[in-house]
Design an enzyme around this catalytic site. Structure first.
Site, PDB file in Angstrom:
ATOM      1  N   GLU A  50      73.593  -3.945  82.159  1.00  0.00           N
ATOM      2  CA  GLU A  50      73.179  -2.851  81.112  1.00  0.00           C
ATOM      3  C   GLU A  50      72.765  -3.857  79.910  1.00  0.00           C
ATOM      4  OE1 GLU A  50      73.730   1.385  78.962  1.00  0.00           O
ATOM      5  OE2 GLU A  50      75.487   0.374  79.854  1.00  0.00           O
ATOM      6  N   CYS A 245      74.320   3.898  79.916  1.00  0.00           N
ATOM      7  CA  CYS A 245      73.746   5.004  78.844  1.00  0.00           C
ATOM      8  C   CYS A 245      72.276   4.548  78.603  1.00  0.00           C
ATOM      9  CB  CYS A 245      74.697   5.121  78.011  1.00  0.00           C
ATOM     10  SG  CYS A 245      76.406   5.611  78.051  1.00  0.00           S
ATOM     11  N   ASN A 376      72.949   8.815  85.187  1.00  0.00           N
ATOM     12  CA  ASN A 376      74.215   7.947  84.845  1.00  0.00           C
ATOM     13  C   ASN A 376      75.462   8.399  84.750  1.00  0.00           C
ATOM     14  OD1 ASN A 376      75.618   5.587  84.044  1.00  0.00           O
ATOM     15  ND2 ASN A 376      75.463   6.403  82.055  1.00  0.00           N
ATOM     16  N   GLU A 377      75.801   9.256  83.805  1.00  0.00           N
ATOM     17  CA  GLU A 377      77.357   9.714  83.326  1.00  0.00           C
ATOM     18  C   GLU A 377      77.016  10.978  83.187  1.00  0.00           C
ATOM     19  OE1 GLU A 377      79.609   7.486  80.443  1.00  0.00           O
ATOM     20  OE2 GLU A 377      80.459   6.730  82.070  1.00  0.00           O
TER      21      GLU A 377
END
Length: 659
Positions: A50, A245, A376-377
């Site tokens: 990331e 993120c 993603n999350e």
């Protein structure tokens, strides 16, 4: 008093050392080397990338010029005008939004007299320059009104002394790229680049760029070789990109859009990096994404290091910790089309639209994409609603693509439980679990997957790291205590490869002068880099992955923390070896006897030891190998491997076997 001294004194009070080591009875373990428990996924141990902590721009992407196209929110951020040149000319930033929306700004420099005007770029916390290295400069430029302004490029050390220079003379009034090269005369960790304009005249400049010649595989627009080498040395099974993120963005306008990161580098849209002001204790307002490292480069990097590519795409949801913005369900089509087009970009024939672009960029062969993440999350019913739509469309057109699905930001709680129950009922392919917690949590959860449903979805341990001081602050360190706890936890991942098919530590990279989050696997400055103790744990697992898991037991029970010992074992069919991993989390040495059943052992084994006498021990730029593996040979008699596991240590034993 040091931690070791305290624990030793306490142990003596308890009588731990009352019996001499030679008289201690060894722990007897049984390795059933001829009983295959499960296969080990080729993708088992991988990398999570990331763009956080200056990982891309200022890190693995080897560009040395910050804000090379003047597209930061403050167009001259990273640039300065020397006092001695301030009265010799001027610079204007021209915005041509309607002409070039991807790269709207350029600099117009006017030099009215025969003296010189200058702009100086500070780089990413300076520029790391090596003596004897060739540096390649490029710029897009055009002259105005038949003028002939010359550009002199000079590298300056910290004192302002020139350590390399070249001159470029743009011609004509249309945009052209001009190049020049020079060799640095000194090694400087924080150099600057001065661009001197000699007139009189007016010249327009854009995409002012400087790369070292020796990038990874010598590629122009390439990657920093030492950092890629550290990744390659992990022998990763997969590369997850671009996050994290970053995929979500703080709001949807700031999300990662892969189509804007491919094609010509000078046509990729620069955006703010969502980590620039996420943490007040590490604000980084000059953090943007140039996307010189884009999806093509991620796929290429995956191929270079032998890893399966694992792209993660936005599912129409921004970060729920920030804005919780979602696109309306009836407006999801562009997001879904992005997913379909990405598969075509990665795997499509050169006659397809996106396959043709891949070929034009220099890679006509497909990248062999097999899996993709949807979101993603994310969490909640809004995620399930969007994932369901994505999955239906993608599976109808590309049924072989495996989909990775979010289980939210943590390993338990209401968010996790809802998604875990719901996605299992929907027969999801792979569930992505994340856990950042204390070393104690990792020790207690080494048996987490022993009781998971063997017939349900597979598990991707997508983000994990032991945090010494709590999550989300600036005090966490890559201590040996954290790495040791991760090593113990990973025995549980390896023991359960019929359920867990992939795992990756996170985050991956961090610049020592520009980080936002800690701990991280690899740290670097402008010239140097090092692997943490956690890095060497990951490396030992990935380089000793094996082909199948075989049982290692104490009595009839798996070894997961009994007597402070954690263990797992695999057989490597490629090399014909048994591989046993042992972790001792105690402050005392522990003698063990491994009785190996079902195979014949060689008379010796290779033993790799990763250990430290200081639980708070660290590696550093000055001591990069302070905690690192050491190897030795041990003798084997009959069917039993004997060794004393040192205090606070991780052992890997490899020995040849025959049936």
């Amino acid at each position: 008093m040091k931690t070791q001294q305290l624990i030793t004194a306490f142990s003596l009070l308890l009588g731990v050392y009352a019996t001499p080591l030679a008289a201690q009875q060894p722990l007897n373990f049984t390795v059933k080397a001829n009983e295959i428990k499960s296969a080990v996924s080729p993708n088992m141990w991988g990398i999570f990338f990331e763009d956080i902590n200056l990982s891309a721009d200022g890190g693995i992407y080897a560009e040395l010029v910050k804000n090379r196209s003047f597209e930061f929110s403050m167009p001259l951020m990273g640039w300065s005008i020397p006092k001695e040149a301030a009265n010799n000319g001027q610079v204007l930033i021209i915005n041509r939004q309607t002409v070039n929306s991807a790269n709207p700004r350029f600099a117009r420099v006017t030099v009215p007299g025969t003296r010189s005007f200058a702009l100086v770029n500070e780089g990413f916390r300076g520029m790391g320059i090596k003596a004897g290295e060739q540096y390649n400069f490029s710029v897009y430029a055009r002259q105005q009104a038949s003028t002939a302004v010359k550009l002199t490029l000079t590298l300056l050390d910290e004192s302002g002394k020139a350590i390399g220079s070249t001159t470029i003379a743009p011609t004509g009034n249309s945009w052209e790229q001009y190049k020049g090269s020079f060799t640095a005369s000194a090694t400087v960790p924080k150099a600057k680049l001065q661009v001197q304009f000699s007139g009189p005249g007016v010249v327009d400049v854009d995409m002012i760029s400087l790369f070292p010649q020796h990038t990874w595989k010598e590629r122009p627009n390439g990657l920093r070789a030492d950092l890629v080498q550290l990744l390659a040395d992990l022998h990763p099974g997969f590369l997850r990109f671009p996050g994290g993120c970053i995929v979500e963005g703080r709001e949807l306008s700031n999300r990662y859009q892969w189509k804007k990161t491919v094609g010509d580098v000078n046509e990729r849209t620069v955006i703010m990096n969502r980590w620039n002001n996420e943490f007040a204790h590490r604000a980084t307002p000059d953090y943007f994404q140039s996307f010189g490292l884009g999806f093509f480069e991620y796929f290429q990097l995956s191929e270079d290091i032998g890893a399966s590519p694992l792209p993660i795409l936005n599912c129409g949801m921004a970060c729920q910790f920030n804005s919780s913005e979602v696109v309306a369900v009836n407006e999801l089509d562009p997001y879904i089309q992005d997913a379909l087009d990405l598969i075509e970009f990665a795997n499509g024939d050169v006659n397809t639209t996106w396959g043709a672009l891949r070929a034009k960029m220099g890679h006509p062969a497909p990248f062999n994409l097999k899996m993709m993440g949807v979101g993603n999350e994310q969490w909640g019913p809004q995620y399930v609603e969007r994932y369901t739509i994505f999955a239906k469309v993608i599976k109808e057109k590309y049924p072989a693509i495996q989909l990775i699905n979010s289980l939210g930001p943590g390993p338990d709680g209401d968010k996790f439980t809802f998604l875990n129950d719901t996605l299992r009922k929907l027969h999801a392919d792979i569930l992505d679990e994340h856990y950042y917690s204390s070393p104690e949590w990792f020790l207690k959860n080494a048996s987490r997957y022993d009781s998971y449903d063997r017939k349900g979805p597979k598990i991707f341990a997508g983000e994990y790291a032991a945090h010494s001081k709590g999550v989300g602050n600036g005090d966490n360190k890559n201590s040996w205590q954290c790495a040791l706890a991760e090593a113990a936890f990973m025995t549980g991942l390896e023991r359960n490869t019929d359920v867990v098919v992939m795992a990756s530590y996170a985050p991956l990279l961090a610049h020592v002068d520009g980080w936002q989050w800690a701990p991280d696997l690899i740290w670097f400055d402008n010239l140097r880099s090092y692997g943490t103790p956690n890095y060497y744990v990951q490396k030992l697992y990935a380089n000793n992955k094996g082909s199948v898991v075989v049982p290692i037991l104490k009595g009839n029970s798996v070894i997961s923390g009994q007597d402070s010992v954690y263990a797992s074992s695999v057989v490597d069919h490629t090399t014909g070896e048994l591989v046993v991993k042992l972790v001792n989390t105690a402050a005392t040495p522990i003698p063990v006897a491994l009785v190996v059943q079902g195979v014949k052992l060689a008379t010796n084994a290779n033993l790799t030891i990763l250990k430290s006498n200081d639980l708070q021990g660290l590696n550093s730029l000055d001591q990069p190998m302070h905690i690192s593996p050491a190897t030795q040979n041990i003798d084997i008699k009959g069917k039993t491997i004997r060794t004393n596991i040192a205090p606070w240590s991780f052992y890997v034993i490899r020995t040849k076997i025959t049936k």
